[in-house]
Motif scaffolding. Structure first.
Motif, PDB file in Angstrom:
ATOM      1  N   ASP A  22       0.833  -1.207   0.000  1.00  0.00           N
ATOM      2  CA  ASP A  22       0.000   0.000   0.000  1.00  0.00           C
ATOM      3  C   ASP A  22       0.871   1.261   0.000  1.00  0.00           C
ATOM      4  O   ASP A  22       0.639   2.185  -0.772  1.00  0.00           O
ATOM      5  CB  ASP A  22      -0.883   0.016   1.249  1.00  0.00           C
ATOM      6  CG  ASP A  22      -2.336  -0.175   0.909  1.00  0.00           C
ATOM      7  OD1 ASP A  22      -2.648  -0.381  -0.270  1.00  0.00           O
ATOM      8  OD2 ASP A  22      -3.154  -0.098   1.858  1.00  0.00           O
ATOM      9  N   LYS A  23       1.857   1.276   0.882  1.00  0.00           N
ATOM     10  CA  LYS A  23       2.751   2.428   0.974  1.00  0.00           C
ATOM     11  C   LYS A  23       3.542   2.606  -0.324  1.00  0.00           C
ATOM     12  O   LYS A  23       3.696   3.714  -0.822  1.00  0.00           O
ATOM     13  CB  LYS A  23       3.701   2.273   2.159  1.00  0.00           C
ATOM     14  CG  LYS A  23       3.004   2.371   3.500  1.00  0.00           C
ATOM     15  CD  LYS A  23       3.973   2.187   4.633  1.00  0.00           C
ATOM     16  CE  LYS A  23       3.288   2.212   5.973  1.00  0.00           C
ATOM     17  NZ  LYS A  23       2.725   3.495   6.333  1.00  0.00           N
ATOM     18  N   ASN A  25       2.669   1.672  -3.344  1.00  0.00           N
ATOM     19  CA  ASN A  25       1.758   2.169  -4.380  1.00  0.00           C
ATOM     20  C   ASN A  25       1.535   3.670  -4.235  1.00  0.00           C
ATOM     21  O   ASN A  25       1.488   4.401  -5.229  1.00  0.00           O
ATOM     22  CB  ASN A  25       0.430   1.424  -4.335  1.00  0.00           C
ATOM     23  CG  ASN A  25       0.557   0.001  -4.828  1.00  0.00           C
ATOM     24  OD1 ASN A  25       1.472  -0.328  -5.584  1.00  0.00           O
ATOM     25  ND2 ASN A  25      -0.344  -0.854  -4.399  1.00  0.00           N
ATOM     26  N   ARG A  26       1.421   4.140  -2.994  1.00  0.00           N
ATOM     27  CA  ARG A  26       1.217   5.568  -2.756  1.00  0.00           C
ATOM     28  C   ARG A  26       2.462   6.368  -3.157  1.00  0.00           C
ATOM     29  O   ARG A  26       2.364   7.409  -3.812  1.00  0.00           O
ATOM     30  CB  ARG A  26       0.884   5.801  -1.281  1.00  0.00           C
ATOM     31  CG  ARG A  26       0.392   7.182  -0.993  1.00  0.00           C
ATOM     32  CD  ARG A  26      -0.269   7.308   0.372  1.00  0.00           C
ATOM     33  NE  ARG A  26       0.244   6.444   1.401  1.00  0.00           N
ATOM     34  CZ  ARG A  26       1.260   6.774   2.230  1.00  0.00           C
ATOM     35  NH1 ARG A  26       1.831   7.950   2.129  1.00  0.00           N
ATOM     36  NH2 ARG A  26       1.658   5.943   3.167  1.00  0.00           N
ATOM     37  N   ALA A  29       2.873   6.311  -6.981  1.00  0.00           N
ATOM     38  CA  ALA A  29       1.871   7.140  -7.661  1.00  0.00           C
ATOM     39  C   ALA A  29       2.382   8.575  -7.800  1.00  0.00           C
ATOM     40  O   ALA A  29       2.085   9.253  -8.786  1.00  0.00           O
ATOM     41  CB  ALA A  29       0.550   7.111  -6.889  1.00  0.00           C
ATOM     42  N   LYS A  33       2.721  10.281 -11.699  1.00  0.00           N
ATOM     43  CA  LYS A  33       1.622  11.193 -11.991  1.00  0.00           C
ATOM     44  C   LYS A  33       1.930  12.030 -13.227  1.00  0.00           C
ATOM     45  O   LYS A  33       3.089  12.343 -13.508  1.00  0.00           O
ATOM     46  CB  LYS A  33       1.285  12.068 -10.790  1.00  0.00           C
ATOM     47  CG  LYS A  33       2.285  13.138 -10.489  1.00  0.00           C
ATOM     48  CD  LYS A  33       1.801  13.957  -9.304  1.00  0.00           C
ATOM     49  CE  LYS A  33       2.765  15.085  -9.034  1.00  0.00           C
ATOM     50  NZ  LYS A  33       2.322  15.890  -7.918  1.00  0.00           N
ATOM     51  N   TYR A  77       8.127  13.466  -3.734  1.00  0.00           N
ATOM     52  CA  TYR A  77       8.248  12.034  -3.449  1.00  0.00           C
ATOM     53  C   TYR A  77       9.088  11.801  -2.195  1.00  0.00           C
ATOM     54  O   TYR A  77       8.689  11.068  -1.286  1.00  0.00           O
ATOM     55  CB  TYR A  77       8.856  11.338  -4.668  1.00  0.00           C
ATOM     56  CG  TYR A  77       9.449   9.997  -4.416  1.00  0.00           C
ATOM     57  CD1 TYR A  77       8.640   8.891  -4.172  1.00  0.00           C
ATOM     58  CD2 TYR A  77      10.824   9.804  -4.420  1.00  0.00           C
ATOM     59  CE1 TYR A  77       9.193   7.639  -3.946  1.00  0.00           C
ATOM     60  CE2 TYR A  77      11.373   8.561  -4.198  1.00  0.00           C
ATOM     61  CZ  TYR A  77      10.562   7.483  -3.958  1.00  0.00           C
ATOM     62  OH  TYR A  77      11.106   6.254  -3.730  1.00  0.00           O
ATOM     63  N   ALA A  80       7.266  12.760   0.998  1.00  0.00           N
ATOM     64  CA  ALA A  80       6.263  11.775   1.408  1.00  0.00           C
ATOM     65  C   ALA A  80       6.921  10.565   2.059  1.00  0.00           C
ATOM     66  O   ALA A  80       6.428  10.051   3.077  1.00  0.00           O
ATOM     67  CB  ALA A  80       5.430  11.341   0.199  1.00  0.00           C
ATOM     68  N   ASP A  84       6.668   9.378   6.283  1.00  0.00           N
ATOM     69  CA  ASP A  84       6.001   8.119   6.605  1.00  0.00           C
ATOM     70  C   ASP A  84       6.716   7.435   7.770  1.00  0.00           C
ATOM     71  O   ASP A  84       7.925   7.198   7.714  1.00  0.00           O
ATOM     72  CB  ASP A  84       6.005   7.196   5.385  1.00  0.00           C
ATOM     73  CG  ASP A  84       5.053   6.040   5.560  1.00  0.00           C
ATOM     74  OD1 ASP A  84       5.182   5.311   6.554  1.00  0.00           O
ATOM     75  OD2 ASP A  84       4.181   5.876   4.694  1.00  0.00           O
TER      76      ASP A  84
END
Length: 120
Positions: A22-23, A25-26, A29, A33, A77, A80, A84
């Motif tokens: 999940d992380k 993929n985030r 993304a 983009k 990126y 982020a 986390d």
């Protein structure tokens, strides 16, 4: 202009694999983009013991990702990833362009006749 990069993530080993995906993929993304980047390879190395403790943890889940992206996507990126809490460490490096190909040279072995003459 797009460049090739590699990122090594060390995730907290307490996270399960779906949470790690999940992380990832985030994060990825953010790199893909607006069609400015592509992810070429993601390798899960799994849980490994670290040489020294990071944030009081001695085991981490390692993931290596290769991607191409423009330089203007990296600050957002990296911010982020840095914010986390599940990421213990990460490193983004520019990948080598092309691996140099080894030059093969033929070794010249002395002939058997020459060896016999030297022994005599």
């Amino acid at each position: 202009m797009t460049r090739r990069y590699e990122t090594v993530y060390i995730f907290d080993s307490a996270l399960d694999e779906p949470a790690i995906n999940d992380k990832l993929n985030r994060f990825h993304a953010l790199l893909t983009k607006e069609g400015k980047g592509t992810i070429s390879n993601v390798s899960h190395w799994g849980k490994r013991t670290m040489t020294y403790k990071i944030k009081k943890k001695d085991v981490g889940y390692y993931v290596v990702a290769e991607f191409q992206a423009t330089g203007d996507l990296l600050p957002e990126y990296e911010r982020a990833v840095k914010l986390d809490e599940g990421v213990l460490r990460y490193l983004v490096v520019e990948a080598a362009r092309e691996q140099p190909k080894p030059v093969v040279t033929a070794a010249v072995a002395p002939e058997e006749d020459e060896l016999d003459e030297e022994e005599a």
